[in-house]
Enzyme design. Structure first.
Site, PDB file in Angstrom:
ATOM      1  N   HIS A  17      -3.308  47.582-107.497  1.00 34.80           N
ATOM      2  CA  HIS A  17      -3.559  46.575-106.452  1.00 34.80           C
ATOM      3  C   HIS A  17      -5.067  46.391-106.257  1.00 34.80           C
ATOM      4  CE1 HIS A  17       0.487  48.019-104.612  1.00 34.80           C
ATOM      5  NE2 HIS A  17       0.701  46.818-105.112  1.00 34.80           N
ATOM      6  N   LYS A  41      13.714  46.420 -97.502  1.00 31.46           N
ATOM      7  CA  LYS A  41      13.707  47.837 -97.880  1.00 31.46           C
ATOM      8  C   LYS A  41      13.066  48.616 -96.730  1.00 31.46           C
ATOM      9  CE  LYS A  41      11.422  46.014-101.825  1.00 31.46           C
ATOM     10  NZ  LYS A  41      10.158  46.077-102.532  1.00 31.46           N
ATOM     11  N   ARG A  90       2.071  42.410-114.433  1.00 31.74           N
ATOM     12  CA  ARG A  90       1.884  43.601-115.263  1.00 31.74           C
ATOM     13  C   ARG A  90       2.449  43.401-116.655  1.00 31.74           C
ATOM     14  NH1 ARG A  90       4.405  47.389-110.756  1.00 31.74           N
ATOM     15  NH2 ARG A  90       5.716  45.559-110.843  1.00 31.74           N
ATOM     16  N   SER A 128       3.945  51.020-106.848  1.00 31.23           N
ATOM     17  CA  SER A 128       4.039  51.891-105.666  1.00 31.23           C
ATOM     18  C   SER A 128       5.290  52.761-105.769  1.00 31.23           C
ATOM     19  CB  SER A 128       4.123  51.053-104.389  1.00 31.23           C
ATOM     20  OG  SER A 128       2.962  50.291-104.234  1.00 31.23           O
TER      21      SER A 128
HETATM   22  O1  PNS Z   1       4.647  44.016-103.318  1.00 30.45           O
HETATM   23  P1  PNS Z   1       5.896  43.227-103.418  1.00 30.45           P
HETATM   24  O2  PNS Z   1       7.027  43.937-102.700  1.00 30.45           O
HETATM   25  O3  PNS Z   1       6.239  42.880-104.846  1.00 30.45           O
HETATM   26  O4  PNS Z   1       5.631  41.821-102.634  1.00 30.45           O
HETATM   27  C1  PNS Z   1       6.672  40.887-102.486  1.00 30.45           C
HETATM   28  C2  PNS Z   1       6.262  39.773-101.487  1.00 30.45           C
HETATM   29  C3  PNS Z   1       5.783  40.369-100.179  1.00 30.45           C
HETATM   30  C4  PNS Z   1       5.153  38.940-102.084  1.00 30.45           C
HETATM   31  C5  PNS Z   1       7.511  38.860-101.256  1.00 30.45           C
HETATM   32  O5  PNS Z   1       8.629  39.647-100.965  1.00 30.45           O
HETATM   33  C6  PNS Z   1       7.324  37.850-100.137  1.00 30.45           C
HETATM   34  O6  PNS Z   1       6.562  36.920-100.256  1.00 30.45           O
HETATM   35  N1  PNS Z   1       8.025  38.069 -99.016  1.00 30.45           N
HETATM   36  C7  PNS Z   1       7.917  37.230 -97.831  1.00 30.45           C
HETATM   37  C8  PNS Z   1       9.202  36.452 -97.599  1.00 30.45           C
HETATM   38  C9  PNS Z   1       9.211  35.175 -98.423  1.00 30.45           C
HETATM   39  O7  PNS Z   1       8.341  34.329 -98.317  1.00 30.45           O
HETATM   40  N2  PNS Z   1      10.233  35.034 -99.283  1.00 30.45           N
HETATM   41  C10 PNS Z   1      10.372  33.906-100.146  1.00 30.45           C
HETATM   42  C11 PNS Z   1       9.738  34.139-101.501  1.00 30.45           C
HETATM   43  S1  PNS Z   1      10.935  34.662-102.632  1.00 30.45           S
END
Ligand code: PNS
Length: 160
Positions: A17, A41, A90, A128
């Site tokens: 990150h 989660k 990645r 993570s």
């Molecule tokens: O680090 P991560 O868990 O891969 O991040 C995922 C994240 C936070 C970018 C994604 O879950 C997100 O944007 N969540 C907010 C809810 C949302 O906007 N959902 C619609 C997009 S699928």
């Protein structure tokens, strides 16, 4: 001023990150790290802890700020007056999910674009989840996370 959001769970922040954040901070005038608060989660670290850990490790980068957000990412982007989202890619395994997120975000907010930065090779395996799994079984994770996060991870694992 060019502003971008780098969103994620950051549970906890890894060197992968950090690599993306440092590179993004050289491309944009300001980068807002958006820490997702309402994850389905159960995170190991609370959103306050995750925000504070990020603020600690990023204190020497002037044009980066850290905030938590609830709800949709595109709404957070609008709130922050930006239409640029940054995500790290990645490997091919990330591609499907990342494309799905980028496309669905554009479906509800056509002005919002996602820019992908390819992860540096040395972090291409890092996540993570892997870090937490290693820490849970007592593997030294100092090569995967910033130094100050190592002891926080160990403390959490002891408390579980
Ligand atoms: O680090 P991560 O868990 O891969 O991040 C995922 C994240 C936070 C970018 C994604 O879950 C997100 O944007 N969540 C907010 C809810 C949302 O906007 N959902 C619609 C997009 S699928």
């Amino acid at each position: 001023m060019s502003v971008a959001i780098y969103p994620g769970s950051f549970d906890p922040v890894t060197l992968g990150h950090l690599d993306i954040i440092k590179r993004a901070s050289k491309i944009f005038d300001h980068v807002i790290i958006g820490v997702l608060n309402n994850t389905s989660k159960t995170p190991l670290f609370s959103s306050e802890e995750r925000v504070n850990m990020l603020r600690d490790v990023l204190c020497d980068i002037d044009n980066v700020s850290v905030e938590s957000f609830n709800g949709l990412l595109v709404d957070f982007a609008k709130q922050k007056n930006t239409n640029v989202i940054i995500r790290g890619l990645r490997a091919l395994t990330d591609f499907d999910l990342e494309m799905q997120m980028a496309q669905s975000n554009r479906m509800v907010a056509p002005d919002v674009d996602t820019i992908f930065l390819s992860t540096s090779l040395e972090y291409s395996y890092l996540s993570s989840s892997v870090v937490k799994e290693y820490a849970r079984y007592g593997v030294d994770v100092k090569e995967f996370v910033p130094e100050c996060i190592v002891s926080k991870l160990l403390d959490k694992m002891k408390g579980q």
